[in-house]
Scaffold this active site. Structure first.
Site: not given
Length: 324
Positions: A49, A214, A112, A17, A272, A44, A79, A12-14, A263
């Site tokens: 990053y 973005s 990625h 995110g 959000n 995520d 990723k 189960r993936m919300p 954010s």
């Protein structure tokens, strides 16, 4: 409307995110803490990053024995970067992300990009003329190495990012562990209707990165359109007494698309997530669909021989030459 989607793996993936791309050092830890505080259960991340250690520091304060949350309460994605596509590098790259995040497993690990770069520690290996040094490692070989991460229990599931329909089918044709997600740029100016339909037919969930357009991308030019200031969206937002951002996120959710808005502002992070207490009418969904202009904001173009071309577009596995 459920607050989560069930992946083909059964996880189960919300649906919403916290995205961590472009979150500066010193900010991302506070952003993750604010997100967990107000109810986010999906973070995520990505090696590229450069901030997974800070994300890990925030997770350590909230998740684990004796903490507010147990590990299986939070869905964490990372990723595999393009310089780690060689099958020999995949497990080490995954273990590095796990160490930085302070976790024993990832819920989801994505490739990625389909393009491989030259192996090494340099994130963007370049030639003297500034062009990227590529590798000819095929994404199918990288995928087979990623499947071993599932076998070893390092990751619960694996998926793709920035793959086109043909490349998704290519992976599915050889996969022991099927991709459960394809994470792509998606927003009302790039609605991805064809790709979304194709992914649905293959039981691949679509996650939208840059789901709000973005606006803070470093290469944005002043003459480019600002999605959240689109008067048509602002009018819909006024009708529902919501912000333009909440309307856009709700549009994603009603299409079955998971979204990971980034954010570092606590009030926006909270806002959000407040998108499950209203529904957009069919008319408003259609109106937002009509805003599509197939505009990609995230892959910059460069000047070459007097023309604008995709950066990385020369790579044989560059995904965006196809119609979708």
């Amino acid at each position: 409307m459920s607050t989560f989607v069930t992946l083909s793996s059964g996880q189960r993936m919300p649906m919403v995110g916290l995205g961590t791309w472009k979150s500066a050092p010193g900010q991302v830890k506070l952003a993750v803490l604010a997100a967990l505080e107000c109810g986010y259960r999906h973070i995520d991340c990505a090696a590229a990053y450069g901030n997974e250690q800070e994300v890990g520091a925030a997770l350590a304060l909230w998740v684990g024995p004796g903490k507010a949350l147990q590990r299986d309460d939070v869905f964490v994605t990372s990723k595999l970067w393009n310089t780690k596509h060689d099958p020999e590098d995949v497990e080490e790259a995954c273990r590095t992300s796990l160490a930085h995040l302070g976790l024993s497993y990832l819920d989801l690990y994505l490739m990625h990009w389909p393009m491989a770069f030259r192996r090494g520690k340099e994130l963007m290996p370049r030639r003297d003329d500034g062009s990227i040094c590529y590798s000819d490692t095929h994404y199918r070989d990288t995928w087979r190495a990623m499947e071993k991460l599932v076998d070893k229990g390092l990751v619960k599931a694996i998926g793709l990012s920035n793959f086109n329909a043909r490349q998704i089918d290519d992976i599915i044709s050889i996969a022991r562990h099927k991709p459960v997600v394809n994470q792509v740029e998606c927003h009302p100016y790039l609605s991805q209707e064809d790709l979304l339909s194709h992914c649905r037919s293959k039981a691949v969930c679509v996650t939208a990165y840059s789901p709000l357009g973005s606006g803070d991308r470093p290469w944005a030019s002043p003459d480019e359109p600002s999605l959240l200031k689109d008067p048509r969206l602002e009018a819909i937002a006024q009708k529902y007494q919501k912000s333009s951002a909440q309307v856009v996120l709700r549009w994603h959710i009603q299409r079955g698309v998971v979204c990971i808005p980034k954010s570092v502002t606590a009030s926006r992070i909270q806002e959000n997530l407040q998108v499950f207490d209203f529904s957009l009418s069919q008319e408003d969904m259609k109106l937002i669909n009509s805003l599509n202009r197939n505009t990609r904001f995230i892959i910059p173009t460069v000047e070459k021989d007097g023309k604008r071309v995709w950066r990385d577009g020369e790579h044989p596995y560059f995904p965006f030459h196809d119609p979708y």
